[in-house]
Write a protein that holds these residues in place. Structure first.
Motif, PDB file in Angstrom:
ATOM      1  N   ALA A 168       0.822  -1.647  -0.246  1.00 37.19           N
ATOM      2  CA  ALA A 168      -0.197   0.172   0.113  1.00 37.19           C
ATOM      3  C   ALA A 168       0.468   1.051  -0.161  1.00 37.19           C
ATOM      4  O   ALA A 168       0.504   2.644  -0.608  1.00 37.19           O
ATOM      5  CB  ALA A 168      -1.121  -0.149   1.410  1.00 37.19           C
ATOM      6  N   SER A 169       2.207   1.501   0.856  1.00 40.72           N
ATOM      7  CA  SER A 169       2.909   3.169   0.297  1.00 40.72           C
ATOM      8  C   SER A 169       3.878   3.098  -0.492  1.00 40.72           C
ATOM      9  O   SER A 169       3.853   3.565  -0.823  1.00 40.72           O
ATOM     10  CB  SER A 169       3.673   2.288   1.191  1.00 40.72           C
ATOM     11  N   PHE A 170       4.403   1.549  -1.031  1.00 43.40           N
ATOM     12  CA  PHE A 170       4.646   1.989  -2.466  1.00 43.40           C
ATOM     13  C   PHE A 170       3.924   2.426  -3.025  1.00 43.40           C
ATOM     14  O   PHE A 170       4.431   3.072  -4.027  1.00 43.40           O
ATOM     15  CB  PHE A 170       5.335   0.565  -2.776  1.00 43.40           C
ATOM     16  N   PHE A 171       2.536   1.550  -3.553  1.00 45.79           N
ATOM     17  CA  PHE A 171       2.039   2.144  -4.561  1.00 45.79           C
ATOM     18  C   PHE A 171       1.407   3.548  -4.380  1.00 45.79           C
ATOM     19  O   PHE A 171       1.162   3.933  -5.371  1.00 45.79           O
ATOM     20  CB  PHE A 171       0.888   1.205  -4.702  1.00 45.79           C
ATOM     21  N   PHE A 172       0.810   4.063  -3.645  1.00 46.78           N
ATOM     22  CA  PHE A 172       1.133   5.158  -3.317  1.00 46.78           C
ATOM     23  C   PHE A 172       1.559   6.300  -3.713  1.00 46.78           C
ATOM     24  O   PHE A 172       1.560   7.371  -4.067  1.00 46.78           O
ATOM     25  CB  PHE A 172       0.844   5.058  -1.485  1.00 46.78           C
ATOM     26  N   LEU A 173       2.777   6.386  -2.724  1.00 47.25           N
ATOM     27  CA  LEU A 173       4.484   6.688  -3.500  1.00 47.25           C
ATOM     28  C   LEU A 173       4.197   7.099  -4.954  1.00 47.25           C
ATOM     29  O   LEU A 173       4.863   8.077  -5.520  1.00 47.25           O
ATOM     30  CB  LEU A 173       5.330   6.519  -2.702  1.00 47.25           C
ATOM     31  N   TYR A 174       4.913   5.539  -5.129  1.00 47.92           N
ATOM     32  CA  TYR A 174       5.102   5.679  -6.903  1.00 47.92           C
ATOM     33  C   TYR A 174       3.754   6.246  -7.433  1.00 47.92           C
ATOM     34  O   TYR A 174       3.902   6.882  -8.708  1.00 47.92           O
ATOM     35  CB  TYR A 174       4.777   3.659  -7.169  1.00 47.92           C
ATOM     36  N   GLY A 175       2.238   5.548  -7.624  1.00 50.00           N
ATOM     37  CA  GLY A 175       1.450   6.619  -8.348  1.00 50.00           C
ATOM     38  C   GLY A 175       1.772   7.993  -7.681  1.00 50.00           C
ATOM     39  O   GLY A 175       1.577   8.655  -9.578  1.00 50.00           O
ATOM     40  N   ILE A 176       1.694   8.525  -7.085  1.00 53.11           N
ATOM     41  CA  ILE A 176       2.233  10.268  -6.927  1.00 53.11           C
ATOM     42  C   ILE A 176       3.349  10.845  -7.908  1.00 53.11           C
ATOM     43  O   ILE A 176       3.225  11.328  -8.703  1.00 53.11           O
ATOM     44  CB  ILE A 176       2.514  10.675  -5.842  1.00 53.11           C
ATOM     45  N   ILE A 177       4.320   9.788  -8.419  1.00 50.25           N
ATOM     46  CA  ILE A 177       5.740   9.690  -8.620  1.00 50.25           C
ATOM     47  C   ILE A 177       5.404   9.961 -10.403  1.00 50.25           C
ATOM     48  O   ILE A 177       5.628  10.685 -10.742  1.00 50.25           O
ATOM     49  CB  ILE A 177       6.476   9.535  -8.301  1.00 50.25           C
ATOM     50  N   LEU A 178       4.669   9.090 -10.343  1.00 47.49           N
ATOM     51  CA  LEU A 178       4.198   9.085 -11.878  1.00 47.49           C
ATOM     52  C   LEU A 178       3.105  10.074 -12.987  1.00 47.49           C
ATOM     53  O   LEU A 178       3.234  10.665 -13.691  1.00 47.49           O
ATOM     54  CB  LEU A 178       3.664   7.839 -12.063  1.00 47.49           C
ATOM     55  N   LEU A 179       2.234  10.391 -11.703  1.00 46.83           N
ATOM     56  CA  LEU A 179       1.189  11.651 -12.345  1.00 46.83           C
ATOM     57  C   LEU A 179       2.091  13.105 -11.825  1.00 46.83           C
ATOM     58  O   LEU A 179       1.863  13.825 -13.261  1.00 46.83           O
ATOM     59  CB  LEU A 179       0.417  11.892 -10.590  1.00 46.83           C
ATOM     60  N   ALA A 180       2.858  13.070 -11.326  1.00 52.71           N
ATOM     61  CA  ALA A 180       4.428  14.113 -11.159  1.00 52.71           C
ATOM     62  C   ALA A 180       4.767  14.268 -12.458  1.00 52.71           C
ATOM     63  O   ALA A 180       5.047  15.295 -13.118  1.00 52.71           O
ATOM     64  CB  ALA A 180       5.222  14.419  -9.678  1.00 52.71           C
ATOM     65  N   GLU A 181       5.831  13.144 -12.910  1.00 50.94           N
ATOM     66  CA  GLU A 181       6.073  13.158 -13.673  1.00 50.94           C
ATOM     67  C   GLU A 181       4.993  12.908 -15.629  1.00 50.94           C
ATOM     68  O   GLU A 181       5.265  14.250 -16.176  1.00 50.94           O
ATOM     69  CB  GLU A 181       6.468  12.190 -14.653  1.00 50.94           C
ATOM     70  N   GLY A 182       4.062  12.609 -15.167  1.00 50.97           N
ATOM     71  CA  GLY A 182       2.621  13.140 -16.515  1.00 50.97           C
ATOM     72  C   GLY A 182       2.465  15.037 -16.669  1.00 50.97           C
ATOM     73  O   GLY A 182       2.312  15.156 -17.206  1.00 50.97           O
ATOM     74  N   PHE A 183       1.950  15.271 -15.688  1.00 55.29           N
ATOM     75  CA  PHE A 183       2.229  16.570 -15.103  1.00 55.29           C
ATOM     76  C   PHE A 183       3.329  17.244 -15.501  1.00 55.29           C
ATOM     77  O   PHE A 183       3.005  18.363 -17.109  1.00 55.29           O
ATOM     78  CB  PHE A 183       2.106  17.313 -13.714  1.00 55.29           C
ATOM     79  N   TYR A 184       4.560  17.649 -15.572  1.00 53.83           N
ATOM     80  CA  TYR A 184       5.572  17.557 -15.957  1.00 53.83           C
ATOM     81  C   TYR A 184       6.064  17.159 -17.848  1.00 53.83           C
ATOM     82  O   TYR A 184       5.784  18.480 -18.125  1.00 53.83           O
ATOM     83  CB  TYR A 184       7.138  17.045 -15.545  1.00 53.83           C
TER      84      TYR A 184
END
Length: 264
Positions: A95-111
């Protein structure tokens, strides 16, 4: 002094320009949203929440049913209990890993979306940026394969509880004839979670009927179904992430100086 009508017209013009500027700003901001990554993030968070939350409670219910009905000797299911406890800790990490990884991928998509559409300056790429984007592609593919395995593994307890539930339905349909009910059994040893010499291991007749009437059985069964559904939703989310990260990598590598448009 200017006439009142001219002053009012100028004020209306200024207000319309302000509204137009605000509208254009909103359209510009909406144009920089990575919708595919956003949908994947929401789906990933929902799937992981269902899988981890329901799976954790269902595993605890499975151990309770096993200890109360199928294995009265603690040493017979000690290894299985330790494995279940370890899996519950692993669920916290997932749960912790996927929460962090999802935020990172979303931030990359925004960038990348904002960079490619040149919403905040000239788009420039570097070897480091392409390397990071390629790393996300590789990690997402690996996580997709791992989640496929997780989805397949989550179907095993669903299959086991479905067999028990089907047997319970057969018992309920036997209205007449006690002898026929006593011949209906569930052997939990055949699933390999307890040894063959565990006592009682095999439950038949009225004892099985008592298990069928417990809330723990049906609660664990339905929770495992929801957990399996959550794992499937996570697989779909990672599939969308794969498409998004692969497209982002292609944009960074091949279209760094072209006028391209992306929603990923």
């Amino acid at each position: 002094m200017k006439p009142a009508m001219e002053t009012a017209a100028e004020e209306n013009t200024e207000q319309s320009q302000e509204r137009k500027g605000c509208f254009e700003c909103c359209i510009k901001c909406l144009g920089g949203v990575p919708y595919a990554s956003l949908v994947a993030t929401i789906l990933c968070f929902s799937g992981v929440t269902l899988f981890c939350g329901c799976g954790h409670v269902a595993l605890a219910g499975t151990v309770a049913i096993l200890e109360q009905h199928f294995s009265t000797n603690t040493s017979d299911h000690a290894l299985f209990s330790e494995v279940i406890q370890l899996m519950q800790y692993v669920i916290y990490g997932i749960a912790s890993f996927f929460f962090l990884y999802g935020i990172i991928l979303l931030a990359e998509g925004f960038y990348i979306t904002n960079a490619v559409k040149e919403l905040h300056g000239e788009f420039k790429t570097s070897a480091c940026g392409r390397c990071i984007s390629g790393m996300f592609v590789f990690l997402t593919y690996m996580l997709g394969v791992a989640c496929l395995g997780m989805f397949g593994f989550s179907t095993v307890p669903v299959f086991m509880f479905y067999n028990i539930w089907s047997t319970c339905e057969v018992i309920k349909s036997q209205i007449n004839g006690t002898t026929a009910v006593e011949q209906i059994c569930v052997d939990i040893q055949q699933y390999g979670i307890i040894p063959w010499n565990a006592f009682p291991g095999k439950i038949c007749g009225s004892a099985l009927e008592n298990i069928c009437n417990t809330n723990e059985l049906y609660m664990s069964y339905h929770l495992f179904i929801v957990a399996c559904t959550g794992a499937g939703a996570t697989v779909i989310a990672l599939l969308i992430y794969m498409l998004a990260t692969t497209y982002n990598y292609a944009v960074l590598k091949f279209k760094s100086r072209e006028d391209c448009c992306t929603k990923f």
